[in-house]
Enzyme design. Structure first.
Site, mmCIF file in Angstrom:
data_model
loop_
_atom_site.group_PDB
_atom_site.id
_atom_site.type_symbol
_atom_site.label_atom_id
_atom_site.label_comp_id
_atom_site.label_asym_id
_atom_site.label_seq_id
_atom_site.Cartn_x
_atom_site.Cartn_y
_atom_site.Cartn_z
ATOM 1 N N CYS A 115 0.823 -1.291 -0.028
ATOM 2 C CA CYS A 115 0.049 -0.131 0.075
ATOM 3 C C CYS A 115 0.841 1.263 -0.018
ATOM 4 C CB CYS A 115 -1.084 -0.013 1.091
ATOM 5 S SG CYS A 115 -2.133 -1.359 1.237
ATOM 6 N N HIS A 261 -3.662 6.926 1.293
ATOM 7 C CA HIS A 261 -3.924 5.739 0.746
ATOM 8 C C HIS A 261 -5.314 5.295 1.107
ATOM 9 C CE1 HIS A 261 -3.964 1.579 -0.045
ATOM 10 N NE2 HIS A 261 -3.907 1.296 1.176
ATOM 11 N N ASN A 291 -9.756 -0.858 -2.077
ATOM 12 C CA ASN A 291 -8.269 -0.715 -1.833
ATOM 13 C C ASN A 291 -7.454 -1.191 -3.081
ATOM 14 O OD1 ASN A 291 -5.852 -0.805 -0.843
ATOM 15 N ND2 ASN A 291 -6.290 -1.732 1.217
#
Ligand code: ACO
Length: 334
Positions: A115, A261, A291
């Protein structure tokens, strides 16, 4: 020394929309649980039979970024590609981009920081530009999660959050050192590697061992201790944003746009509240895409820019936290 500046942005997401209701037909989950815990309404998953992969989606996003930057492909000096879902075990996706886009035989590296991958990629590109080694760098974040997820009830804690997609930008030399990327801040804490992990196939646990395992071996599906990750994420996000602000003599209210993020809308909302930011100072699109790990920050940055939410002179903050653990931030004067 120079600064680096983002001069072109692009994104690509697969057409196939998978809603929370679609997921509830595959596993025991429901729209209310997913929205309440994560904010996600739908995500894009590459359809069976599609040509798309991490490298191909990355190339599609790159074409747009290059076009918008106004430079020619021949002017690109280097490629940085962030992904945790590469097309091959090796080589990395960066070299595929060189081939797919027909770029000169420039160098290409892959960043393996999940991430935080895109923030790390920005930092790496920034260093090459700062020293004068390269002038124009193509920076890509792309992920193809959907083919590697456990789409049964067993995997629901992780599977519902991940989506596929890609984003790219051109980072270019900026002579005015008060503009562009002002600073980047990178961190890791490897003791928590196994809190968010895809363990196999790895060279110490290769495919034959998985197939021969007497007990059901699920080590090739993502594992996440979600609550543990959540607790660390909110702390590290805050720390690394503050670190960036302090380095540049800025206060919280100097932030014009925070691009966190897209891990979980609740994490972004926690940070927004903690920093006292208004809705127009934080950009979220996890509702539409889930995500997308290394692609999430660059997809969100691209959309914020496309929607006119980032203007010249704005202080833009990128921040990410994820598997490793790794985390980082970038402070940019747009
Ligand atoms: N649908 C319905 N119920 C579910 C689902 C689902 N999809 N998933 C889990 N549940 C159930 C669990 O089984 C559990 O049931 P139980 O209480 O009967 O045991 C209950 O819901 C609560 O489960 P938790 O895992 O404790 O749920 P939590 O509130 O922690 O939310 C979530 C899970 C959304 C994943 C959250 O922990 C989170 O967002 N964590 C952080 C994620 C993150 O930041 N990741 C970093 C980036 S990813 C990367 O780097 C690769």
């Amino acid at each position: 020394m120079y600064n680096s500046k983002i001069i072109g942005l692009g994104k690509y997401v697969p057409e196939n929309v998978v809603t929370n209701d679609d997921l509830s037909k595959m596993m025991d989950t429901n729209d209310a649980w997913i929205q309440e815990r994560t904010g996600i309404q739908e995500r894009r998953w590459i359809e069976n039979g599609s040509e798309d992969t991490s490298a191909i989606m990355g190339a599609k996003a790159s074409e747009i970024a290059i076009e918008r930057s106004g430079i020619n492909k021949e002017d690109i000096d280097f490629i940085v590609f962030a992904t945790m879902t590469p097309d091959y075990y090796f080589p990395g996706c960066g070299v595929q981009i060189q081939e797919l886009l027909g770029l000169n035989n420039v160098g290409a590296i892959d960043i393996r920081n999940q991430c935080s991958g895109f923030v790390y990629a920005v930092s790496v590109a920034d260093q090459f530009i700062k020293t004068g080694m390269y002038k124009n760098i193509l920076v890509v974040g792309a992920e193809y999660h959907s083919n590697g997820l456990d789409k049964t009830t067993r995997g629901r804690g992780v599977t519902v959050i991940f989506g596929d997609g890609a984003g790219a930008c051109i980072m270019s030399r900026e002579e005015d050192t008060t503009k562009g990327v002002l600073s980047t801040h990178l961190h890791s804490e490897g003791k928590y590697a196994e809190k968010l992990i895809v363990e196999s196939p790895s060279i110490r646990h290769w495919v034959p061992q998985i197939l021969e395992s007497e007990e059901e071996d699920l080590s090739y599906f993502p594992y996440m201790d979600g609550t543990f990750v959540f607790k660390h994420a909110v702390v590290r996000f805050s720390e690394v944003i503050m670190e960036g602000l302090m380095k540049n003599g800025m206060q919280k209210d100097d932030i014009d746009m925070l691009i966190p993020h897209q891990a979980n809308l609740r994490i972004a909302q926690f940070i927004q509240k903690k920093f006292g930011l208004g809705d127009d100072q934080v950009f979220n699109n996890i509702m539409k895409y889930g995500n997308t790990t290394a692609a999430s920050v660059i997809i969100a940055l691209t959309e914020a820019w496309e929607e006119g939410k980032i203007k010249e002179g704005d202080n833009v903050v990128l921040a990410a936290f994820g598997s490793g653990f790794t985390w980082g931030s970038a402070i940019i004067k747009w």
